[in-house]
Design a protein around this motif. Structure first.
Motif, PDB file in Angstrom:
ATOM      1  N   ALA A   1       0.841  -1.199   0.000  1.00 41.63           N
ATOM      2  CA  ALA A   1       0.000   0.000   0.000  1.00 41.63           C
ATOM      3  C   ALA A   1       0.877   1.250   0.000  1.00 41.63           C
ATOM      4  CB  ALA A   1      -0.915  -0.003   1.218  1.00 41.63           C
ATOM      5  N   GLY A   2       0.513   2.205  -0.848  1.00 42.81           N
ATOM      6  CA  GLY A   2       1.279   3.440  -0.954  1.00 42.81           C
ATOM      7  C   GLY A   2       2.488   3.344  -1.853  1.00 42.81           C
TER       8      GLY A   2
ATOM      9  N   ALA B   1       1.687  -8.405 -11.690  1.00 40.72           N
ATOM     10  CA  ALA B   1       0.795  -7.250 -11.610  1.00 40.72           C
ATOM     11  C   ALA B   1      -0.423  -7.550 -10.744  1.00 40.72           C
ATOM     12  CB  ALA B   1       0.356  -6.832 -13.013  1.00 40.72           C
ATOM     13  N   ARG B   2      -1.043  -8.716 -10.956  1.00 36.24           N
ATOM     14  CA  ARG B   2      -2.244  -9.059 -10.185  1.00 36.24           C
ATOM     15  C   ARG B   2      -1.934  -9.191  -8.689  1.00 36.24           C
ATOM     16  NH1 ARG B   2      -3.169 -12.553 -14.843  1.00 36.24           N
ATOM     17  NH2 ARG B   2      -4.917 -11.736 -16.060  1.00 36.24           N
ATOM     18  N   THR B   3      -0.838  -9.836  -8.367  1.00 40.94           N
ATOM     19  CA  THR B   3      -0.508  -9.998  -6.955  1.00 40.94           C
ATOM     20  C   THR B   3      -0.135  -8.660  -6.319  1.00 40.94           C
ATOM     21  OG1 THR B   3       1.733 -10.668  -7.612  1.00 40.94           O
ATOM     22  CG2 THR B   3       0.177 -12.418  -7.099  1.00 40.94           C
ATOM     23  N   ALA B   4       0.502  -7.775  -7.069  1.00 38.79           N
ATOM     24  CA  ALA B   4       0.844  -6.456  -6.535  1.00 38.79           C
ATOM     25  C   ALA B   4      -0.411  -5.642  -6.246  1.00 38.79           C
ATOM     26  CB  ALA B   4       1.760  -5.713  -7.504  1.00 38.79           C
ATOM     27  N   VAL B   5      -1.399  -5.709  -7.142  1.00 35.29           N
ATOM     28  CA  VAL B   5      -2.667  -5.013  -6.906  1.00 35.29           C
ATOM     29  C   VAL B   5      -3.329  -5.531  -5.637  1.00 35.29           C
ATOM     30  CG1 VAL B   5      -5.022  -4.703  -7.767  1.00 35.29           C
ATOM     31  CG2 VAL B   5      -3.096  -4.398  -9.319  1.00 35.29           C
ATOM     32  N   ALA B   6      -3.366  -6.861  -5.477  1.00 34.52           N
ATOM     33  CA  ALA B   6      -3.994  -7.462  -4.300  1.00 34.52           C
ATOM     34  C   ALA B   6      -3.255  -7.106  -3.016  1.00 34.52           C
ATOM     35  CB  ALA B   6      -4.054  -8.984  -4.455  1.00 34.52           C
ATOM     36  N   ARG B   7      -1.989  -6.724  -3.147  1.00 34.41           N
ATOM     37  CA  ARG B   7      -1.208  -6.335  -1.974  1.00 34.41           C
ATOM     38  C   ARG B   7      -1.187  -4.829  -1.793  1.00 34.41           C
ATOM     39  NH1 ARG B   7       3.450 -11.028  -1.627  1.00 34.41           N
ATOM     40  NH2 ARG B   7       4.239  -9.712   0.061  1.00 34.41           N
ATOM     41  N   GLY B   8      -2.038  -4.116  -2.551  1.00 33.90           N
ATOM     42  CA  GLY B   8      -2.274  -2.701  -2.322  1.00 33.90           C
ATOM     43  C   GLY B   8      -1.479  -1.734  -3.157  1.00 33.90           C
ATOM     44  N   ALA B   9      -0.658  -2.203  -4.106  1.00 34.27           N
ATOM     45  CA  ALA B   9       0.205  -1.313  -4.869  1.00 34.27           C
ATOM     46  C   ALA B   9      -0.559  -0.576  -5.962  1.00 34.27           C
ATOM     47  CB  ALA B   9       1.358  -2.099  -5.489  1.00 34.27           C
TER      48      ALA B   9
ATOM     49  N   GLY C   1       5.501 -24.486  -9.747  1.00 33.54           N
ATOM     50  CA  GLY C   1       4.138 -24.221  -9.309  1.00 33.54           C
ATOM     51  C   GLY C   1       3.557 -23.045 -10.059  1.00 33.54           C
ATOM     52  N   PRO C   2       2.389 -22.562  -9.647  1.00 32.78           N
ATOM     53  CA  PRO C   2       1.736 -21.456 -10.346  1.00 32.78           C
ATOM     54  C   PRO C   2       2.625 -20.208 -10.386  1.00 32.78           C
ATOM     55  CG  PRO C   2       0.233 -22.468  -8.770  1.00 32.78           C
ATOM     56  CD  PRO C   2       1.589 -23.059  -8.508  1.00 32.78           C
ATOM     57  N   LYS C   3       2.506 -19.461 -11.471  1.00 29.53           N
ATOM     58  CA  LYS C   3       3.329 -18.267 -11.613  1.00 29.53           C
ATOM     59  C   LYS C   3       3.007 -17.217 -10.561  1.00 29.53           C
ATOM     60  CE  LYS C   3       4.739 -18.828 -16.399  1.00 29.53           C
ATOM     61  NZ  LYS C   3       4.753 -18.342 -17.796  1.00 29.53           N
ATOM     62  N   GLU C   4       1.790 -17.229 -10.037  1.00 31.09           N
ATOM     63  CA  GLU C   4       1.470 -16.273  -8.989  1.00 31.09           C
ATOM     64  C   GLU C   4       2.220 -16.593  -7.696  1.00 31.09           C
ATOM     65  OE1 GLU C   4      -2.688 -18.049  -7.151  1.00 31.09           O
ATOM     66  OE2 GLU C   4      -2.772 -16.476  -8.657  1.00 31.09           O
ATOM     67  N   ALA C   5       2.583 -17.866  -7.475  1.00 37.59           N
ATOM     68  CA  ALA C   5       3.382 -18.220  -6.300  1.00 37.59           C
ATOM     69  C   ALA C   5       4.778 -17.602  -6.396  1.00 37.59           C
ATOM     70  CB  ALA C   5       3.471 -19.738  -6.152  1.00 37.59           C
ATOM     71  N   LEU C   6       5.362 -17.669  -7.594  1.00 35.07           N
ATOM     72  CA  LEU C   6       6.653 -17.017  -7.810  1.00 35.07           C
ATOM     73  C   LEU C   6       6.504 -15.507  -7.633  1.00 35.07           C
ATOM     74  CD1 LEU C   6       9.587 -16.799  -8.668  1.00 35.07           C
ATOM     75  CD2 LEU C   6       8.865 -17.012 -11.053  1.00 35.07           C
ATOM     76  N   ALA C   7       5.394 -14.954  -8.136  1.00 37.65           N
ATOM     77  CA  ALA C   7       5.161 -13.514  -7.998  1.00 37.65           C
ATOM     78  C   ALA C   7       5.108 -13.108  -6.527  1.00 37.65           C
ATOM     79  CB  ALA C   7       3.867 -13.127  -8.708  1.00 37.65           C
TER      80      ALA C   7
END
Length: 407
Positions: free
Chosen positions: A193-194, A227-235, A389-395
């Motif tokens: 976030a931020g 990108a998707r994981t960063a959005v979910a983490r508030g970026a 494993g899934p690419k989102e895990a690496l992300a």
């Protein structure tokens, strides 16, 4: 697992729907949530019921629907719904709803639910561009983000009437992906976030003539997972994508490019105020020295002329050498076919980035796949292996390492 009556027993999700024309798109988000096993309670505002009726929400969710705090008072719905939720997502979230949430107003069931919720909250705004860009709305969004809510950036596209611009509700499938990632993280605060992060994805194409180009096999899926994981983490996410053909991740500002030179210009511009730059794109090392304005013809009895190549700019090295702001972190990717770790260590030293994600690639490895396997090298000598494993895990591993370095 489902109950005997067929109702879902998965995570409890409250889907808040406020009064915008995009309310009809929330039906698709509800379908994705219920079909994936979530127990969804829809809480609409009175205004939203002008667009989609309560009967529709009840039929699709399998749960009762009300916008009033005065119905089923004995169950204390204005308190119980928020208390029992694992996630609250408001889609669409109008400017009015964002203002009420930011200021703690509670004049209906949805705003009461937002005040009593102690779970993660996601807002998917939808409104006209002028409303989104108004200082009051921007301040309300900043307030909600400071408090730990995930406020997804709206998409750019056709709005109500003939207007086009930023303010369109992101694709429901992509909102679902954000919700899924937020749920997976549980009560963990959005640790980006931020922060503004810039991510490149895909593979550049260097034109040879009007119909041919030099390219590579990169699909862009790893960059999109980042990108998707960063959005979910508030970026706040800027995604520079090269020739992927993938749907825009909800909440990311997408900049489309074709060639390595175009990618360099876009990344440098976006990185000026970025906290983190992740170069996940496969940038062509070379491009044809000359561009044929007409299609190169095959001539009988003649061998084709040799194609002279020239070097493309080294975007990763340039970004690492000239940081856009103090403390900016730079993450690179290295696709190797042999001596993976040795070549990765050499590339990390040569490029000057803080982290380097090294993986082995080939015709049937990594490129185009939904899975990945890698080792993340850091400038201090550390190695973090990420199993297949899934690419989102690496992300998520990459963002874990980034946040630890950001402090």
């Amino acid at each position: 697992m489902d109950k005997a009556d067929g109702r879902a027993t998965g995570p409890k999700v409250v889907l808040g729907v406020s009064g915008g024309i995009a309310a009809y798109k929330a039906c698709e988000l509800l379908r994705r949530l219920t079909e994936s096993g979530h127990d969804v309670r829809v809480v609409p505002t009175d205004a939203s019921l002008h667009f989609v009726g309560a009967a529709t929400w009840s039929a699709l969710s399998g749960n009762p629907v009300s916008a009033e705090v005065w119905e089923s008072v004995h169950e204390v719905p204005h308190v119980r719904i928020g208390q029992s939720a694992d996630l609250v997502v408001v889609a669409p979230a109008t400017a009015d709803m964002l203002a009420k949430a930011a200021h703690g107003l509670a004049d209906d069931l949805l705003t009461n639910t937002l005040l009593t919720a102690r779970c993660p909250v996601v807002f998917a705004p939808a409104m006209h561009t002028e409303m989104w860009e108004h200082p009051a709305t921007r301040e309300n969004v900043a307030t909600l983000r400071r408090r730990g809510a995930v406020v997804i950036e709206p998409a750019v596209g056709r709005l109500t009437g003939v207007d086009t611009g930023k303010g369109r509700l992101p694709d429901p499938d992509e909102i679902f992906e954000v919700c899924r990632r937020v749920l997976a993280r549980g009560a963990t605060a959005p640790d980006l976030a931020g922060r503004h992060v810039v991510i490149s994805a895909g593979g550049t194409r260097e034109p040879l003539d009007p119909v041919r180009y030099l390219g590579n096999r990169s699909s862009g899926k790893q960059g999109y997972a980042l990108a998707r994981t960063a959005v979910a983490r508030g970026a706040r996410v800027t995604l520079v994508e090269a020739n992927t053909g993938l749907p825009d991740p909800a909440g990311a500002d997408v900049v489309r490019v074709g060639t390595a030179v175009q990618l360099r210009e876009a990344v440098l511009k976006a990185a000026a105020d970025a906290d983190v730059v992740v170069m996940a794109a496969a940038v062509a090392d070379f491009r044809p020295a000359a561009y044929a304005t007409g299609k190169i013809k095959k001539k009988d009895g003649q061998e084709p002329a040799a194609v002279e190549l020239v070097r493309n700019p080294d975007v990763l090295a340039e970004i690492a050498a000239e940081r856009g702001k103090p403390g900016q972190l730079v993450v690179g990717f290295a696709a190797e076919t042999d001596d993976v770790l040795a070549n990765g260590r050499e590339k990390l030293r040569r490029k000057g980035c803080d982290l380097l994600v090294v993986n082995e690639v080939g015709e049937r490895k990594t490129f185009g796949s939904e899975e990945n396997e890698a080792v993340v090298l850091d400038i201090d000598g550390g190695e973090t292996p990420v199993p297949y494993g899934p690419k989102e895990a690496l992300a998520d591993t990459v963002w874990d390492l980034v946040t630890s370095r950001l402090g």
